[in-house]
Write a protein that holds these residues in place. Structure first.
Motif, PDB file in Angstrom:
ATOM      1  N   LYS A 167      29.984 145.579   3.198  1.00 45.48           N
ATOM      2  CA  LYS A 167      31.117 145.360   4.093  1.00 45.48           C
ATOM      3  C   LYS A 167      30.633 144.617   5.328  1.00 45.48           C
ATOM      4  CE  LYS A 167      33.589 149.327   2.457  1.00 45.48           C
ATOM      5  NZ  LYS A 167      33.542 150.745   2.424  1.00 45.48           N
ATOM      6  N   LEU A 168      30.666 143.307   5.256  1.00 46.72           N
ATOM      7  CA  LEU A 168      30.306 142.495   6.418  1.00 46.72           C
ATOM      8  C   LEU A 168      31.584 142.079   7.139  1.00 46.72           C
ATOM      9  CD1 LEU A 168      27.547 140.059   5.076  1.00 46.72           C
ATOM     10  CD2 LEU A 168      27.245 142.112   6.432  1.00 46.72           C
ATOM     11  N   ASP A 169      31.626 142.306   8.442  1.00 47.44           N
ATOM     12  CA  ASP A 169      32.798 141.891   9.216  1.00 47.44           C
ATOM     13  C   ASP A 169      32.601 140.454   9.712  1.00 47.44           C
ATOM     14  OD1 ASP A 169      31.006 142.037  11.336  1.00 47.44           O
ATOM     15  OD2 ASP A 169      31.809 143.921  12.108  1.00 47.44           O
ATOM     16  N   LYS A 170      33.596 139.945  10.436  1.00 51.80           N
ATOM     17  CA  LYS A 170      33.538 138.563  10.914  1.00 51.80           C
ATOM     18  C   LYS A 170      32.336 138.322  11.819  1.00 51.80           C
ATOM     19  CE  LYS A 170      38.409 137.409  10.618  1.00 51.80           C
ATOM     20  NZ  LYS A 170      39.597 136.917  11.328  1.00 51.80           N
ATOM     21  N   ASN A 171      31.993 139.300  12.641  1.00 54.25           N
ATOM     22  CA  ASN A 171      30.840 139.146  13.537  1.00 54.25           C
ATOM     23  C   ASN A 171      29.541 139.048  12.750  1.00 54.25           C
ATOM     24  OD1 ASN A 171      32.393 139.182  15.871  1.00 54.25           O
ATOM     25  ND2 ASN A 171      32.253 141.392  16.082  1.00 54.25           N
ATOM     26  N   SER A 172      29.423 139.864  11.709  1.00 57.02           N
ATOM     27  CA  SER A 172      28.220 139.815  10.879  1.00 57.02           C
ATOM     28  C   SER A 172      28.118 138.484  10.149  1.00 57.02           C
ATOM     29  CB  SER A 172      28.218 140.963   9.868  1.00 57.02           C
ATOM     30  OG  SER A 172      28.183 142.196  10.527  1.00 57.02           O
ATOM     31  N   LEU A 173      29.233 137.997   9.625  1.00 58.48           N
ATOM     32  CA  LEU A 173      29.235 136.693   8.954  1.00 58.48           C
ATOM     33  C   LEU A 173      28.838 135.590   9.931  1.00 58.48           C
ATOM     34  CD1 LEU A 173      32.395 136.858   6.673  1.00 58.48           C
ATOM     35  CD2 LEU A 173      30.028 136.637   5.940  1.00 58.48           C
ATOM     36  N   ALA A 174      29.340 135.664  11.150  1.00 58.04           N
ATOM     37  CA  ALA A 174      28.997 134.656  12.158  1.00 58.04           C
ATOM     38  C   ALA A 174      27.500 134.710  12.481  1.00 58.04           C
ATOM     39  CB  ALA A 174      29.832 134.865  13.418  1.00 58.04           C
ATOM     40  N   THR A 175      26.948 135.908  12.538  1.00 61.47           N
ATOM     41  CA  THR A 175      25.516 136.053  12.812  1.00 61.47           C
ATOM     42  C   THR A 175      24.686 135.489  11.675  1.00 61.47           C
ATOM     43  OG1 THR A 175      25.926 137.997  14.178  1.00 61.47           O
ATOM     44  CG2 THR A 175      23.685 137.703  13.361  1.00 61.47           C
ATOM     45  N   TYR A 176      25.048 135.831  10.431  1.00 64.87           N
ATOM     46  CA  TYR A 176      24.342 135.263   9.276  1.00 64.87           C
ATOM     47  C   TYR A 176      24.392 133.739   9.355  1.00 64.87           C
ATOM     48  CZ  TYR A 176      23.143 139.158   6.141  1.00 64.87           C
ATOM     49  OH  TYR A 176      22.551 140.242   5.549  1.00 64.87           O
ATOM     50  N   SER A 177      25.567 133.208   9.620  1.00 62.53           N
ATOM     51  CA  SER A 177      25.740 131.761   9.669  1.00 62.53           C
ATOM     52  C   SER A 177      24.874 131.138  10.755  1.00 62.53           C
ATOM     53  CB  SER A 177      27.208 131.430   9.920  1.00 62.53           C
ATOM     54  OG  SER A 177      27.374 130.051  10.083  1.00 62.53           O
ATOM     55  N   LYS A 178      24.888 131.717  11.933  1.00 65.39           N
ATOM     56  CA  LYS A 178      24.103 131.183  13.049  1.00 65.39           C
ATOM     57  C   LYS A 178      22.611 131.140  12.714  1.00 65.39           C
ATOM     58  CE  LYS A 178      23.056 132.079  17.884  1.00 65.39           C
ATOM     59  NZ  LYS A 178      23.238 132.984  19.011  1.00 65.39           N
ATOM     60  N   LEU A 179      22.139 132.162  11.985  1.00 63.72           N
ATOM     61  CA  LEU A 179      20.715 132.262  11.672  1.00 63.72           C
ATOM     62  C   LEU A 179      20.301 131.467  10.435  1.00 63.72           C
ATOM     63  CD1 LEU A 179      20.307 136.058  12.457  1.00 63.72           C
ATOM     64  CD2 LEU A 179      19.543 134.120  13.856  1.00 63.72           C
ATOM     65  N   LEU A 180      21.284 130.947   9.696  1.00 66.92           N
ATOM     66  CA  LEU A 180      20.977 130.189   8.479  1.00 66.92           C
ATOM     67  C   LEU A 180      21.363 128.715   8.557  1.00 66.92           C
ATOM     68  CD1 LEU A 180      22.191 132.801   5.821  1.00 66.92           C
ATOM     69  CD2 LEU A 180      19.811 132.236   6.403  1.00 66.92           C
ATOM     70  N   MET A 181      22.127 128.321   9.557  1.00 60.94           N
ATOM     71  CA  MET A 181      22.695 126.975   9.553  1.00 60.94           C
ATOM     72  C   MET A 181      21.686 125.845   9.784  1.00 60.94           C
ATOM     73  SD  MET A 181      25.116 127.310  12.914  1.00 60.94           S
ATOM     74  CE  MET A 181      25.483 125.606  13.228  1.00 60.94           C
ATOM     75  N   ASP A 182      20.425 126.182  10.023  1.00 62.19           N
ATOM     76  CA  ASP A 182      19.413 125.126  10.119  1.00 62.19           C
ATOM     77  C   ASP A 182      18.811 124.810   8.749  1.00 62.19           C
ATOM     78  OD1 ASP A 182      18.153 127.689  10.139  1.00 62.19           O
ATOM     79  OD2 ASP A 182      16.301 126.752  10.801  1.00 62.19           O
ATOM     80  N   LEU A 183      19.303 125.483   7.715  1.00 62.62           N
ATOM     81  CA  LEU A 183      18.827 125.271   6.347  1.00 62.62           C
ATOM     82  C   LEU A 183      19.860 124.484   5.549  1.00 62.62           C
ATOM     83  CD1 LEU A 183      17.697 128.947   5.751  1.00 62.62           C
ATOM     84  CD2 LEU A 183      16.184 126.991   6.077  1.00 62.62           C
ATOM     85  N   PRO A 184      19.419 123.729   4.552  1.00 63.32           N
ATOM     86  CA  PRO A 184      20.382 123.032   3.696  1.00 63.32           C
ATOM     87  C   PRO A 184      21.276 124.035   2.955  1.00 63.32           C
ATOM     88  CG  PRO A 184      18.169 122.151   3.363  1.00 63.32           C
ATOM     89  CD  PRO A 184      18.030 123.390   4.203  1.00 63.32           C
ATOM     90  N   LEU A 185      22.570 123.760   2.922  1.00 62.04           N
ATOM     91  CA  LEU A 185      23.528 124.657   2.286  1.00 62.04           C
ATOM     92  C   LEU A 185      23.168 124.898   0.817  1.00 62.04           C
ATOM     93  CD1 LEU A 185      26.095 126.249   2.989  1.00 62.04           C
ATOM     94  CD2 LEU A 185      27.412 124.314   2.120  1.00 62.04           C
ATOM     95  N   GLU A 186      22.718 123.867   0.142  1.00 59.90           N
ATOM     96  CA  GLU A 186      22.340 124.001  -1.272  1.00 59.90           C
ATOM     97  C   GLU A 186      21.204 125.017  -1.442  1.00 59.90           C
ATOM     98  OE1 GLU A 186      20.336 121.284  -4.755  1.00 59.90           O
ATOM     99  OE2 GLU A 186      21.765 120.325  -3.397  1.00 59.90           O
ATOM    100  N   ASN A 187      20.249 125.007  -0.531  1.00 62.54           N
ATOM    101  CA  ASN A 187      19.136 125.953  -0.616  1.00 62.54           C
ATOM    102  C   ASN A 187      19.594 127.383  -0.352  1.00 62.54           C
ATOM    103  OD1 ASN A 187      17.854 123.497  -0.800  1.00 62.54           O
ATOM    104  ND2 ASN A 187      16.193 124.043   0.556  1.00 62.54           N
ATOM    105  N   ILE A 188      20.519 127.542   0.571  1.00 59.69           N
ATOM    106  CA  ILE A 188      21.073 128.875   0.839  1.00 59.69           C
ATOM    107  C   ILE A 188      21.779 129.387  -0.412  1.00 59.69           C
ATOM    108  CG2 ILE A 188      22.683 130.224   2.250  1.00 59.69           C
ATOM    109  CD1 ILE A 188      22.236 128.074   4.469  1.00 59.69           C
ATOM    110  N   SER A 189      22.529 128.511  -1.055  1.00 61.02           N
ATOM    111  CA  SER A 189      23.242 128.886  -2.273  1.00 61.02           C
ATOM    112  C   SER A 189      22.283 129.300  -3.385  1.00 61.02           C
ATOM    113  CB  SER A 189      24.114 127.714  -2.736  1.00 61.02           C
ATOM    114  OG  SER A 189      24.806 128.038  -3.912  1.00 61.02           O
ATOM    115  N   VAL A 190      21.235 128.513  -3.587  1.00 60.08           N
ATOM    116  CA  VAL A 190      20.239 128.847  -4.616  1.00 60.08           C
ATOM    117  C   VAL A 190      19.568 130.177  -4.281  1.00 60.08           C
ATOM    118  CG1 VAL A 190      18.048 128.154  -5.669  1.00 60.08           C
ATOM    119  CG2 VAL A 190      19.856 126.468  -5.321  1.00 60.08           C
ATOM    120  N   ALA A 191      19.264 130.397  -3.006  1.00 57.25           N
ATOM    121  CA  ALA A 191      18.647 131.658  -2.592  1.00 57.25           C
ATOM    122  C   ALA A 191      19.563 132.835  -2.929  1.00 57.25           C
ATOM    123  CB  ALA A 191      18.343 131.631  -1.094  1.00 57.25           C
ATOM    124  N   PHE A 192      20.850 132.710  -2.639  1.00 58.91           N
ATOM    125  CA  PHE A 192      21.789 133.779  -2.985  1.00 58.91           C
ATOM    126  C   PHE A 192      21.852 134.005  -4.490  1.00 58.91           C
ATOM    127  CE2 PHE A 192      23.797 133.974   1.248  1.00 58.91           C
ATOM    128  CZ  PHE A 192      24.025 135.336   1.314  1.00 58.91           C
TER     129      PHE A 192
END
Length: 90
Positions: A29-54
């Motif tokens: 259960k991630l809320d909007k704040n948690s999603l924003a934090t994940y995004s802030k800490l991952l947005m320096d990575l290529p989206l494709e790499n984040i997807s493959v990691a998931f």
């Protein structure tokens, strides 16, 4: 810490991607704040790499992955790609 090549991934794209994986992890259960934090800490990575990691982590873990787990795989993918480009050509 990260690749010197500047990567610009939109925060909303990372939020959308992370959000698609929440239902795959029972009880997550991630809320909007948690999603924003994940995004802030991952947005320096290529989206494709984040997807493959998931994709990799959904088969390896029972709980929603931490930012550190996602980054570890996504960064390794980028370094592998850069290494191949430098030493073997594109």
């Amino acid at each position: 810490m990260w690749n010197p090549k500047k990567v610009v991934t939109k925060q909303e794209d990372v939020i959308g991607l992370v959000g698609t994986y929440i239902p795959m992890f029972q009880g997550c259960k991630l809320d909007k704040n948690s999603l924003a934090t994940y995004s802030k800490l991952l947005m320096d990575l290529p989206l494709e790499n984040i997807s493959v990691a998931f994709e990799m982590l959904t088969t390896q873990t029972k709980f929603f992955p931490t930012v550190a787990e996602i980054r570890e795989i996504a960064e390794r993918l980028s370094w592998d790609i850069e290494y191949r480009e430098m030493h073997m050509g594109k």
